[in-house]
Design a protein around this motif. Structure first.
Motif, PDB file in Angstrom:
ATOM      1  N   GLY A 224       2.652 -56.528 -21.266  1.00 22.69           N
ATOM      2  CA  GLY A 224       2.051 -55.425 -20.512  1.00 22.69           C
ATOM      3  C   GLY A 224       0.868 -55.906 -19.683  1.00 22.69           C
ATOM      4  O   GLY A 224       0.728 -55.576 -18.505  1.00 22.69           O
TER       5      GLY A 224
ATOM      6  N   ASN B  81       0.942 -55.629 -15.713  1.00 30.63           N
ATOM      7  CA  ASN B  81      -0.037 -54.692 -15.159  1.00 30.63           C
ATOM      8  C   ASN B  81      -0.708 -55.243 -13.898  1.00 30.63           C
ATOM      9  O   ASN B  81      -1.041 -54.501 -12.976  1.00 30.63           O
ATOM     10  CB  ASN B  81      -1.083 -54.380 -16.223  1.00 30.63           C
ATOM     11  CG  ASN B  81      -2.056 -53.303 -15.779  1.00 30.63           C
ATOM     12  OD1 ASN B  81      -1.659 -52.301 -15.207  1.00 30.63           O
ATOM     13  ND2 ASN B  81      -3.328 -53.538 -16.025  1.00 30.63           N
TER      14      ASN B  81
ATOM     15  N   VAL C 233       3.201 -50.378 -19.620  1.00 31.85           N
ATOM     16  CA  VAL C 233       2.142 -50.238 -18.615  1.00 31.85           C
ATOM     17  C   VAL C 233       1.883 -48.756 -18.304  1.00 31.85           C
ATOM     18  O   VAL C 233       0.739 -48.315 -18.244  1.00 31.85           O
ATOM     19  CB  VAL C 233       2.499 -51.016 -17.323  1.00 31.85           C
ATOM     20  CG1 VAL C 233       1.510 -50.699 -16.212  1.00 31.85           C
ATOM     21  CG2 VAL C 233       2.513 -52.508 -17.603  1.00 31.85           C
TER      22      VAL C 233
ATOM     23  N   PRO D 108      -2.572 -51.736 -20.902  1.00 34.26           N
ATOM     24  CA  PRO D 108      -1.461 -52.503 -21.449  1.00 34.26           C
ATOM     25  C   PRO D 108      -1.623 -52.790 -22.949  1.00 34.26           C
ATOM     26  O   PRO D 108      -0.643 -52.816 -23.689  1.00 34.26           O
ATOM     27  CB  PRO D 108      -1.505 -53.814 -20.658  1.00 34.26           C
ATOM     28  CG  PRO D 108      -2.269 -53.515 -19.447  1.00 34.26           C
ATOM     29  CD  PRO D 108      -3.222 -52.419 -19.784  1.00 34.26           C
TER      30      PRO D 108
END
Lengths: 333, 246
Positions: free
Chosen positions: A45, A49, A263, A274
């Motif tokens: 994540g 992101n 995300v 995240p």
């Protein structure tokens, strides 16, 4: 000077959370496996992101960067194992190769696809992933569909015990470090012109252009950064944990979808998002599959829908709005 | 001194000629009103000048340099700033950050740092009387505040030419006039040319303009000092309908 330090306060909750995860994993018996999974999702994540969250562009081919990163590590270990005296240095070479390969792929993809806007970009990237997988399989690049198995080489270089420690502990620690590094880069970007340019182009690309922002350049910067972190995640979480690589496994679009969910769940474009998204996603997935095996997705999908409806800006996005201009707000970005 | 020059510029969208062989000149520090009814090509003309579109024919010069096919992000630092008909703020960013972006990327020469840009933003926020909204997300502002913020964003770019798309976007005409008057004052202090887009000829904005350009169906109908333009029979015809002795 003080200003320069306070700018980076938001790293504190990030560092605290990763430290807590590490300590829980090390000190509570049987928890390392869960922690390792959470670290993987948080790192994924955190890396995604930088592109998805900061530019607002959705890349459906994101897993391809993890895939080539995995290949980078696999190639380094399998092709260079015969060189005497490399020792653990081969892992470093593997990481370097992983970054180089994912960066190169992202430049190639980005140079073409990032000239497209919004949905057109998303559609173009769906093809990248599948196309790259079939290229490897069809043209028999890097052993084609047979993949690369490098268990023997790893044992030979590091010894059986160290190789096993690498898979069960060090690989996960590397993932943690990658996640923290990705978070730090996110914050550095946020505090620099890059972050302001990305915010502007995410909110209104045409307005950004007429204000003097070279939007293509900044999108490519975010894309390459995000992709190189994905390559690192693949190299450590996939190649080092399980010393083999097969094209269908590392080019599985499923991981891209998971990354998007993480995300959005946590809060796109936020620093903590995240991390929070990765924890919510990983913990729910883990326990749902224990308590109601087979039905986890049935339960999980509505939960995600509810969270997205209640917090359209993500959990951290909501917190950020609530704490704006308060003392806590300095730490939540 | 001529700041902006358009030479026979044409822009087509499929079969529609949005801007039809328009030539015009704007001098440094001049205040020009562009008048025309809906669909007369005003916005397209602005888009051609700021580089959102490139023309099919003709050339555009800024300070003597040909910028016809220069991408918008390169034109902005040369000194071309603009506001939009419907304000287009960077909604999630604060008012201060929005204005700072203009200073960060839209100025020529040595680029300002993030901190210096914030200082520029703070000065403009004070001038524009937006202090109470400094740390608010731009998306939460009222339309009038958004418009003000956009002007601040454009002024932060230290423009030589400011294109003001000031058609009615949910704003009271008197608010617009006030805003234009205020912007004109700043423009005079800093020798900025303003090209303001107006839908109705009677508007107070016209009274402030030194020169009026009237567009009709994409073509330039009149280009004259304000008082002359207002009396021009062609303008009367476009706005009040044909005379025809009825």
């Amino acid at each position: 000077m003080k200003n320069q330090v306070t700018k980076y306060y938001p790293m504190l909750p990030v560092l605290a959370a990763y430290a807590a995860l590490f300590l829980i994993g090390r000190n509570m018996s049987g928890m390392w496996q869960l922690v390792a999974m959470l670290l993987f999702y948080c790192a994924l994540g955190q890396a995604f992101n930088i592109f998805l969250g900061m530019t607002g562009y959705v890349d459906f081919g994101y897993v391809a960067f993890m895939g080539v990163g995995t290949y980078g590590m696999a190639l380094a270990i399998s092709r260079l194992a015969h060189i005497e005296g490399l020792g653990a240095g081969i892992i470093v070479i593997g990481f370097v190769l992983a970054v180089l390969m994912s960066t190169m792929l992202s430049i190639a993809v980005g140079a073409v696809a990032l000239r497209l806007r919004g949905a057109y970009f998303a559609i173009a990237t769906i093809g990248v992933n599948e196309g790259f997988r079939f290229l490897i399989e069809g043209a028999r690049i890097w052993n084609g569909s047979e993949g690369i198995i490098f268990t023997a080489q790893l044992n030979q270089i590091l010894g059986r015990e160290a190789a096993s420690a690498l898979a069960t502990f060090w690989a996960d620690l590397f993932v943690l470090i990658i996640a923290v590094a990705a978070a730090l880069v996110t914050l550095i970007y946020m505090r620099s012109k890059i972050g302001y340019a990305l915010t502007a182009l995410r909110e209104d690309e045409d307005a950004a252009k007429v204000m003097g922002i070279n939007v293509t350049k900044f999108k490519i910067i975010a894309f390459i950064t995000s992709a190189s972190f994905a390559g690192l995640v693949g190299a450590s979480s996939w190649a080092l944990k399980t010393p083999y690589v097969f094209p269908p496994e590392v080019f599985e679009i499923h991981y891209t979808i998971e990354a998007i969910i993480i995300v959005l769940l946590g809060g796109a474009g936020t620093l903590l998002g995240p991390l929070v998204g990765g924890l919510i996603y990983g913990i729910s997935k883990y326990y749902l599959s224990i308590f109601i095996p087979g039905f986890q997705l049935l339960i999980f999908a509505p939960i995600i829908i509810v969270i997205i409806v209640v917090f359209p800006e993500g959990v951290v996005g909501m917190l950020k709005a609530k704490t704006r201009n308060t003392a806590a707000g300095r730490f939540i970005v | 001194m001529t700041l902006l020059q358009l030479d026979n510029v044409t822009k087509r969208f499929g079969g529609l000629v949005a801007v039809d062989h328009v030539s015009l000149e704007i001098d440094a520090g001049q205040f020009v009103g562009i008048v025309g009814p809906n669909g007369s090509g005003k916005t397209t003309l602005f888009n051609l000048i700021s580089g959102v579109f490139f023309p099919e024919e003709g050339r555009i010069y800024f300070e003597g340099a040909d910028i016809t096919r220069m991408p918008p992000y390169k034109r902005a630092p040369l000194g071309i700033g603009r506001t939009f008909q419907i304000p287009r703020p960077f909604s999630s960013a604060t008012v201060r950050e929005n204005i700072a972006v203009g200073a960060m990327f839209g100025t020529l020469g040595k680029k300002l740092t993030v901190d210096d840009s914030m200082d520029v933003a703070d000065q403009l926020i004070e001038k524009l009387d937006l202090t109470a909204h400094r740390e608010k997300a731009a998306g939460t502002l009222t339309p009038v505040e958004k418009k003000l913020m956009e002007i601040g964003r454009a002024l932060a770019m230290k423009p030589k030419l400011l294109l003001m798309d000031e058609a009615m976007a949910g704003m009271h005409p008197s608010d617009i006039d006030q805003m234009v008057a205020f912007t004109r004052q700043i423009a005079e202090e800093e020798n900025i040319s303003i090209v303001a887009m107006v839908e109705h000829i009677m508007r107070a904005v016209i009274g402030m303009a030194e020169k009026v350009i009237v567009l009709h169906q994409g073509a330039k109908l009149v280009d004259a000092p304000t008082q002359e333009a207002l009396k021009d029979p062609k303008v009367v015809e476009v706005y009040l309908g044909g005379s025809g002795g009825r």
